[in-house]
Write an enzyme that holds these catalytic residues in place. Structure first.
Site, mmCIF file in Angstrom:
data_model
loop_
_atom_site.group_PDB
_atom_site.id
_atom_site.type_symbol
_atom_site.label_atom_id
_atom_site.label_comp_id
_atom_site.label_asym_id
_atom_site.label_seq_id
_atom_site.Cartn_x
_atom_site.Cartn_y
_atom_site.Cartn_z
ATOM 1 N N CYS A 8 104.847 60.196 -16.105
ATOM 2 C CA CYS A 8 103.253 59.059 -16.759
ATOM 3 C C CYS A 8 102.514 60.333 -15.903
ATOM 4 C CB CYS A 8 103.633 58.405 -16.105
ATOM 5 S SG CYS A 8 103.948 57.790 -14.150
ATOM 6 N N ASN A 11 101.980 58.872 -11.859
ATOM 7 C CA ASN A 11 103.848 57.935 -10.335
ATOM 8 C C ASN A 11 104.043 57.497 -9.600
ATOM 9 O OD1 ASN A 11 105.535 60.879 -8.425
ATOM 10 N ND2 ASN A 11 106.246 59.178 -10.419
ATOM 11 N N CYS A 13 103.841 53.413 -10.922
ATOM 12 C CA CYS A 13 104.961 52.689 -12.462
ATOM 13 C C CYS A 13 105.935 53.025 -12.811
ATOM 14 C CB CYS A 13 103.914 52.388 -12.676
ATOM 15 S SG CYS A 13 102.438 51.904 -11.927
ATOM 16 N N ARG A 14 105.790 53.863 -13.950
ATOM 17 C CA ARG A 14 106.053 53.831 -14.932
ATOM 18 C C ARG A 14 107.256 54.956 -14.447
ATOM 19 N NH1 ARG A 14 102.000 55.519 -19.759
ATOM 20 N NH2 ARG A 14 101.639 56.289 -18.261
ATOM 21 N N SER A 15 107.212 56.340 -14.369
ATOM 22 C CA SER A 15 107.977 57.298 -14.441
ATOM 23 C C SER A 15 108.702 57.287 -12.739
ATOM 24 C CB SER A 15 107.315 58.464 -13.718
ATOM 25 O OG SER A 15 106.638 58.937 -13.105
ATOM 26 N N ASP A 124 101.274 51.312 -20.018
ATOM 27 C CA ASP A 124 101.620 51.213 -18.721
ATOM 28 C C ASP A 124 101.056 49.819 -17.978
ATOM 29 O OD1 ASP A 124 100.004 52.022 -16.601
ATOM 30 O OD2 ASP A 124 98.852 53.283 -16.608
#
Length: 158
Positions: A8, A11, A13-15, A124
């Protein structure tokens, strides 16, 4: 051993959520020794930092632990090292393709290509409320289930 990298922007939140989810699912299936799972960001904004506390809180509620993860930036070596480079959204996928040596560009995909939701990208959640982090988990869990199915079929020669 196949290697999977989630990517993301920062690095945090999402990934890292995707990394924790896939690790957890692989462990539950006793498949964790067959895959290396990592995450990173296209930017170095948060290098060395732990995942966002809201991401960690949402993950813990579903049984995933992200406390040992630390943000890092995508490196040139990642393109060669990883078999799957899975971006959370088109902006990061495009950035990855710009940086990637031509022979590795086909490794870059969107994570949600493996899922069956109406979403094409993992949104996000950073500037939103708690529900955004739950949505990220819903989308990532679904896509990771599809990814595991693909990994299993590839193992079986399908």
């Amino acid at each position: 051993m196949k290697k999977i990298l989630f990517v993301c922007l920062g690095n945090i939140c999402r990934s890292p959520t995707a990394e924790a989810v896939l690790r957890g699912k692989l462990k539950n299936l006793q498949m964790e020794n067959r895959y290396q799972v990592d995450s990173c960001g296209t930017a170095a904004y948060h290098a060395g930092e732990a995942p966002d506390k809201r991401s960690q809180q949402a993950a813990v509620k579903r049984g995933y632990n992200m406390s040992d993860l630390r943000a890092r930036q995508l490196s040139d070596a990642d393109y060669m090292e990883f078999d799957y480079l899975l971006a959370m959204d088109n902006a990061n996928a495009n950035e990855m393709r710009k940086r990637a040596p031509k022979k590795y560009r086909d490794k870059i995909q969107l994570l949600l290509e493996f899922g069956d939701s109406d979403y094409l990208e993992v949104p996000d959640p950073y500037y939103g409320g708690a529900s955004g982090f739950d949505l990220v988990l819903d989308l990532v869990e679904n896509a990771c289930d599809g990814l595991i199915e693909r990994l299993r079929s590839n193992e079986n020669g399908a």
